[in-house]
Design an enzyme around this catalytic site. Structure first.
Site, mmCIF file in Angstrom:
data_model
loop_
_atom_site.group_PDB
_atom_site.id
_atom_site.type_symbol
_atom_site.label_atom_id
_atom_site.label_comp_id
_atom_site.label_asym_id
_atom_site.label_seq_id
_atom_site.Cartn_x
_atom_site.Cartn_y
_atom_site.Cartn_z
ATOM 1 N N LYS A 1 0.866 -1.189 0.000
ATOM 2 C CA LYS A 1 0.000 0.000 0.000
ATOM 3 C C LYS A 1 0.893 1.226 0.000
ATOM 4 C CE LYS A 1 -2.546 1.408 3.819
ATOM 5 N NZ LYS A 1 -1.962 2.757 4.094
ATOM 6 N N GLU B 1 -9.033 7.849 4.174
ATOM 7 C CA GLU B 1 -8.895 8.162 5.600
ATOM 8 C C GLU B 1 -9.412 9.570 5.916
ATOM 9 O OE1 GLU B 1 -5.069 7.218 7.263
ATOM 10 O OE2 GLU B 1 -5.526 8.172 9.177
HETATM 11 O O1 KIV Z 1 -0.679 2.662 8.776
HETATM 12 C C1 KIV Z 1 -1.872 2.405 8.982
HETATM 13 O O2 KIV Z 1 -2.253 1.834 10.012
HETATM 14 C C2 KIV Z 1 -2.842 2.815 7.970
HETATM 15 C C3 KIV Z 1 -4.281 2.744 8.342
HETATM 16 C C4 KIV Z 1 -4.619 3.834 9.271
HETATM 17 C C5 KIV Z 1 -5.153 2.737 7.154
HETATM 18 O O3 KIV Z 1 -2.467 3.208 6.912
#
Ligand code: KIV
Length: 272
Positions: free
Chosen positions: A121, A190
């Site tokens: 991600k 978010e």
């Molecule tokens: O790093 C993380 O925990 C995240 C979430 C808040 C989506 O990116």
């Protein structure tokens, strides 16, 4: 002859897209270590995110910026060793992909090779287009992250709700479409207005997972330390606490201290 135990099938990016089509909500939680990931996976979570929030909740840093690629790989590999069913996504940390698409590809390949995770991600839209495209060219599944993107906290200056103004909302919608067209299998939104998140989720074919983005999206994600009440210092409006583990753990530790001090522990049966 014993009957074969039926195990739930491994969650893949394809399964997530089927869930969106069927209107089945997707559950996602963070984990950063083997023991927690094992509990979360056996409880039946769909997606485990090895988030760079490890920088805050595991390492105690103020922001997500200090965590390194090597540290994310350590957390990712620990989680992957525990997870049998959920899809495991590992965050690319700050500084490992922005501004240099070759480095972005190199970082993503390291995560995939050294953790055996299912996907990566990253945060951002069109401004990281080249990096996103290069990672896809290597066949690596990518999840996007828009709205409040904590790696840009020094640009935003605050953790308040994003995209309330029309111009920022318009850019977010454009970025979301770009990420889908580029090939992302999913998107995290978010801390944005619920109405905007609902619009994005209905315009995109890929699953949209919200955190502080209301109920009109395809699934929800929370940081496990926040939802279990381990971390008491963070209480945004969007957080639902399912337990007060801080109190539970400190109670147990208090009992242990008492037993040690009083000489009650160990007893006859607890020694050799
Ligand atoms: O790093 C993380 O925990 C995240 C979430 C808040 C989506 O990116």
């Amino acid at each position: 002859m014993s009957a074969a135990i039926e195990r739930p099938r491994k969650v893949t990016t394809h399964v997530l897209s089927e869930m969106k089509m069927k209107g089945e909500k997707i559950s996602m939680l963070t984990s950063y270590d083997y023991s927690m990931a094992s509990i979360v996976d056996q409880a039946g979570i769909d997606v485990v995110l090895v988030g760079d929030s490890a920088s805050n909740v595991m390492a105690g840093w103020e922001t997500t910026l200090p965590i390194t690629l090597d540290q994310m790989i350590y957390h990712g590999a620990s989680v992957v060793r525990a997870v049998k069913t959920a899809l495991v996504v590992v965050d690319l940390p700050f500084g490992s992909y922005q501004g240099n698409s070759r480095e972005a590809l190199h970082s993503s390949i390291r995560i995939m090779k050294e953790t055996a995770a299912d996907a990566i991600k990253l945060e951002g839209g069109l401004e990281i287009a080249e990096s996103v495209k290069r990672i896809f060219s290597a066949g690596i599944p990518v999840m996007g992250h828009l709205g409040l993107t904590p790696q840009s906290i020094h640009k935003f200056g605050t953790y308040t709700v994003r995209a309330r103004q029309e111009e920022e909302a318009k850019k977010l919608i454009e970025d979301a479409h770009f990420l889908e067209e580029a090939g992302c299998f999913g998107l995290v939104l978010e801390k944005i207005p619920a109405k905007l998140a609902t619009q994005v989720a209905s315009e995109l074919k890929i699953p949209v997972i919200g955190i502080g983005a209301g109920n009109g999206v395809d699934g929800q994600v929370l940081v496990i330390h926040d939802m279990l009440g381990i971390n008491q210092s963070f209480s945004p409006r969007f957080l639902r606490r399912y337990h007060n583990l801080f109190a539970e753990i400190s109670g147990a530790v208090g009992n242990y201290i008492e037993d040690v001090k009083s000489g009650d522990f160990p007893n006859e049966r607890e020694q050799y």
